[in-house]
Design a protein around this motif. Structure first.
Motif, PDB file in Angstrom:
ATOM      1  N   GLU A 327      -2.460 -10.485   7.543  1.00 24.85           N
ATOM      2  CA  GLU A 327      -3.838 -10.525   7.060  1.00 24.85           C
ATOM      3  C   GLU A 327      -4.792  -9.984   8.114  1.00 24.85           C
ATOM      4  O   GLU A 327      -5.745  -9.267   7.786  1.00 24.85           O
ATOM      5  N   VAL A 331      -7.165  -6.939   7.587  1.00 29.97           N
ATOM      6  CA  VAL A 331      -8.617  -6.957   7.836  1.00 29.97           C
ATOM      7  C   VAL A 331      -9.000  -5.821   8.770  1.00 29.97           C
ATOM      8  O   VAL A 331     -10.007  -5.130   8.573  1.00 29.97           O
ATOM      9  N   ARG A 334      -8.823  -2.766   6.800  1.00 30.94           N
ATOM     10  CA  ARG A 334      -9.977  -2.677   5.917  1.00 30.94           C
ATOM     11  C   ARG A 334     -11.217  -2.242   6.680  1.00 30.94           C
ATOM     12  O   ARG A 334     -11.980  -1.385   6.228  1.00 30.94           O
ATOM     13  N   ASP A 335     -11.409  -2.850   7.858  1.00 32.15           N
ATOM     14  CA  ASP A 335     -12.572  -2.476   8.668  1.00 32.15           C
ATOM     15  C   ASP A 335     -12.507  -1.003   9.058  1.00 32.15           C
ATOM     16  O   ASP A 335     -13.526  -0.301   9.047  1.00 32.15           O
TER      17      ASP A 335
END
Length: 825
Positions: A327, A331, A334-335
């Motif tokens: 995760e 993240v 995603r960033d």
């Protein structure tokens, strides 16, 4: 419940059999004891004793002592019959009871004689003998009837015993049946219990196998927190063996030190009957401690259960260290993706600016070049360059539209529009290509018309232009038909537009992919025409943005039918609502502050403004523009966005905040940033509008016309006196005065008509304005003529707001023109 009823039935059967057995036993005992024989013998003896007593009364001489002994014996037997329990049944017989009572009366009376002195006994002997004679039959009858009575009683007892035996047999049979059923029930119950225990054992075995093989660890503990069971998965997760932790406290084994206090408090709260904050609440993420001391994240779900030993707790744990890391990586990814998307947007914004900026200089320069004297070849070359520039601009706009749609930022502008006029314009623009391809191009409505609708004119024009243009390009010596059809009314209406051609059609595979990006097809006629393959994909995006759907039906060698359907709202046809004529000053040329760092673009805009008669002041960056706006009032400020020293957004905010001479002046962004979200930010900074590069003369004039304000030049020329003098000389004084009076009446009538509360047809407004403008030209009223022509142009365009604004200006111009026309002529 079944067991209870079975037990009651068995107990009832046993009780009934016991009672019947007692009755049978009693009857048999009664019959077996010869009691009735003794009673019969007693009654016979009663008769014998009576006879012996009566014989003593007949002796001569009478033996008084013997008489009394025999009487006492007889008396005692009668008293026994009267009081003895054995004779209770006999006394219950009515006839026997009467006889017994007669005997009792006899012995009571005889006792008085017998117990008297001897001389009295002898004296009363005759009477005693008489009484004996009277009672003799009674004694005989009592003896005989008693025999019959006891014989009947014995028969009754035998019958009772028989009935009881039958009842006993039935009860025993019932008991046997009940016992048999009970045995069967117990067998069934026992089998069910066996199967249940077997299932429980199997379930327990399966559960242990599931728990043993589960990837989730299972820990079972009691209310005191002592570990009762630890699965193999839990052993692997925490590093302990089950034998090593059995009986130890749950918290001391797997709970980290910093959470022990909270865990102890929770256990204490549950012992007191408090809330269970974690138990039964599903999976929660916590931290756990490994045997080696390292702390790792776990996902835990705790449930409680009640057993014979008390309440227990079952904890299901899962090591989520990898998931947490994944995760975190997600993240991070995603960033990075968001940053990449932001960089993409910034790149598109920058490229839009960098491409549009030179395009602005190129197309603007060519527009200015057309205002010069050109040879035929030069004019043709300019046309080629303009076409290439517009094509390049179209490609840039397409890429930006695709990007805006894909990131969810494609905006639509829903406003009233005439779909029929739009369709006619598109057909007119494609008629030349259709003629070249020897193809007929027609359009029409299928069913009732709905000319005016609420929709996005620009997006809808792009879609229809693309579909109709493709149909015309790909059809040779055929026909292209455009049909518009409306469904429903008012807010629930839908519009369906179909474009059918008789071209070569498409394969099924190509029809499925034709709306994808960069799909141009492989057929021969596809190779004869150019294109990026983005037109249909952009059209689909626009239709989707408008809430509609688009599709195609095609047959090879027969043609294709492209269609799209949109939800629309019916709009009313705009009517010109006349405005009241106010006393305003005439309009004048504008004083423009041009803030632009690019010299070429600054020169192009400067020349366009000068050509239209405006005064232009230049600033090379935002800071210079702010300084100039503080001390000098401008009619409009054209502000570039990307500039050194200070950009246009910061300059706009500073101009609005400083309160200088131009703090309230209209500011328009002059930018190559075509992204919608960027333009929205410009407006938030205090700008009044946006001019997108490359700058066109039409767009610039549109902004300037909206910004024009009443002039304050009292010396502005209203009448061309030299032209008016020539007209006077040509017509003669008398005719000139008559025509002037008629002209004044025409203007007054027109302005009065425009000033009424009635709504007017645009064509009539244009016609009457054109007529009066011609009269104004005759008398040299150039300013009035220009104003009336502006009204005519607005009417032809259907611009109600433009007619209103220009009508106000015409009233002000006419007041001063009429005064000068009369006073100086």
């Amino acid at each position: 419940m079944d067991r209870f009823f079975a037990l009651i039935a068995v107990l009832f059967a046993i009780a009934a059999i016991s009672l019947l057995t007692v009755n049978v036993s009693r009857e048999i005992q009664w019959l077996g004891s010869a009691r009735h024989d003794n009673l019969e013998w007693f009654l016979v003896q009663l008769e014998v004793e009576f006879l012996e007593f009566s014989q003593q009364t007949l002796q001569d001489p009478i033996d008084i002592i013997q008489l009394r002994e025999e009487f006492d014996i007889f008396f005692s037997r009668v008293m026994t019959i009267r009081d003895g329990s054995f004779f209770e049944d006999l006394r219950m017989d009515k006839i026997s009871n009467e006889q017994i009572n007669a005997l009792i009366s006899f012995v009571d009376q005889s006792a008085t004689f017998v117990d008297a002195p001897d001389y009295e006994l002898l004296r009363n002997m005759p009477e005693l003998v008489s009484n004996i004679t009277d009672v003799r039959p009674i004694v005989g009858i009592l003896s005989n009837s008693a025999v019959d009575f006891f014989a009947q009683a014995a028969d009754g007892h035998r019958l009772a015993v028989g009935r009881t035996m039958i009842q006993l047999a039935i009860a025993i049979a019932v008991l046997i049946i009940v016992l048999a059923l009970a045995i069967l029930y117990l067998i069934r119950l026992n089998r069910g219990m066996y199967l249940s225990e077997r299932e429980k054992s199997q379930a327990m075995t399966r559960m242990k196998m599931v728990i043993g093989t589960s990837l989730d660890g299972v820990v079972v503990c009691d209310l005191d927190g002592k570990i009762l069971e630890l699965s193999r998965a839990a052993e692997a997760i925490f590093g302990y063996s089950e034998a090593a932790v059995l009986g130890r406290n749950f918290g001391s084994v797997i709970v980290p030190n910093h959470l022990c206090a909270a865990q102890d408090a929770g256990m204490a709260r549950m012992k007191m009957g408090g809330d269970k904050k974690v138990i039964g609440k599903g999976r929660v993420q916590l931290e756990a401690q490994h045997k080696d001391g390292h702390i790792f994240p776990v996902e835990i779900a705790i449930q409680s259960a009640t057993t014979d030993e008390g309440e227990i707790f079952i904890a299901f744990l899962r090591d989520i260290s990898r998931r947490v890391k994944a995760e975190a990586a997600l993240v991070t990814a995603r960033d990075k993706a968001l940053a990449s998307e932001k960089m993409k947007t910034e790149f598109l914004t920058t490229m839009s600016h960098e491409i549009r900026t030179p395009l602005n200089g190129l197309l603007g320069s060519m527009a200015l070049l057309r205002d010069t004297a050109l040879t035929e070849n030069q004019d043709r070359y300019i046309s080629y360059m303009e076409t290439s520039g517009r094509l390049l601009l179209s490609h840039v706009s397409n890429v930006l539209d695709i990007t805006s749609y894909d990131v969810g930022k494609l905006n639509t502008n829903i406003e009233p529009m005439n779909i029929s006029e739009l369709m006619q314009d598109i057909v007119d623009s494609q008629s030349g290509t259709a003629f070249t391809n020897k193809t007929s191009l027609v359009w029409g409505w299928n069913g009732p018309k709905m000319d005016w609708i609420f929709s996005d004119h620009e997006r809808l024009q792009h879609v229809m232009m693309n579909l109709v243009g493709n149909a015309v390009k790909f059809t040779r010596c055929g026909k292209v038909s455009v049909m518009i059809e409306s469904f429903g009314k008012s807010d629930g209406a839908r519009l369906r537009i179909s474009i059918a051609d008789t071209g070569q059609g498409m394969t099924e595979d190509l029809a499925k992919r034709v709306f994808d990006d960069f799909v141009t097809g492989n057929t021969a006629y596809d190779r004869e025409v150019g294109g990026t393959g983005l037109g249909l994909s952009i059209a689909k995006r626009f239709v989707n943005a408008l809430g509609g759907e688009i599709g195609v039906r095609s047959i090879v060698d027969e043609g294709s039918t492209f269609w799209f359907e949109l939800p629309v709202r019916e709009a009313e046809s705009p009517k010109f609502a006349p405005a009241q004529i106010n006393n305003l000053r005439p309009s004048r040329s504008l004083k423009v502050l041009l803030v632009e760092d690019n010299e070429i673009n600054r020169t192009v805009a400067h020349e366009m403004l000068l050509a239209d008669g405006h005064t232009v002041v230049e600033a090379n960056d935002g800071f210079e523009g702010v300084e100039m706006s503080k001390t000098e009032e401008f009619d409009i400020i054209l502000m570039d966005i990307s500039m050194p020293v200070m950009d246009g957004r910061a300059a706009t905010r500073m101009i609005r905040a400083d309160g200088g001479a131009s703090a309230n002046t209209a500011i328009f962004a002059l930018t190559a940033n075509a992204m919608i979200e960027e333009q929205e930010e410009f407006l938030k900074d205090g700008m009044d509008g946006i001019l997108t590069k490359p700058l066109s003369r039409k767009a610039l004039r549109g902004v300037l016309n909206k910004t024009r304000r009443p002039a304050d030049d009292d010396n502005a020329i209203l009448i061309n006196h030299s032209h008016s003098a020539e007209t006077r000389e040509a017509l003669g004084e008398e005719t000139f005065v008559k025509l002037r009076s008629r002209f004044i009446s025409e203007v007054d009538e027109l302005l009065a008509w425009l000033g009424t509360d009635e709504t007017h047809d645009f064509l009539e407004v244009a016609s009457r304005s054109h007529k009066v403008a011609g009269s104004a030209a005759v008398f040299g009223a150039d300013r009035l003529q220009e104003t009336l022509k502006a009204i005519e142009t607005s009417a032809k365009r259907g611009e109600s707001q433009g007619i209103q604004e220009r009508t106000k200006a015409a009233g002000s111009v006419w007041q001063r023109t009429q005064s000068e026309l009369i006073s100086k002529m």
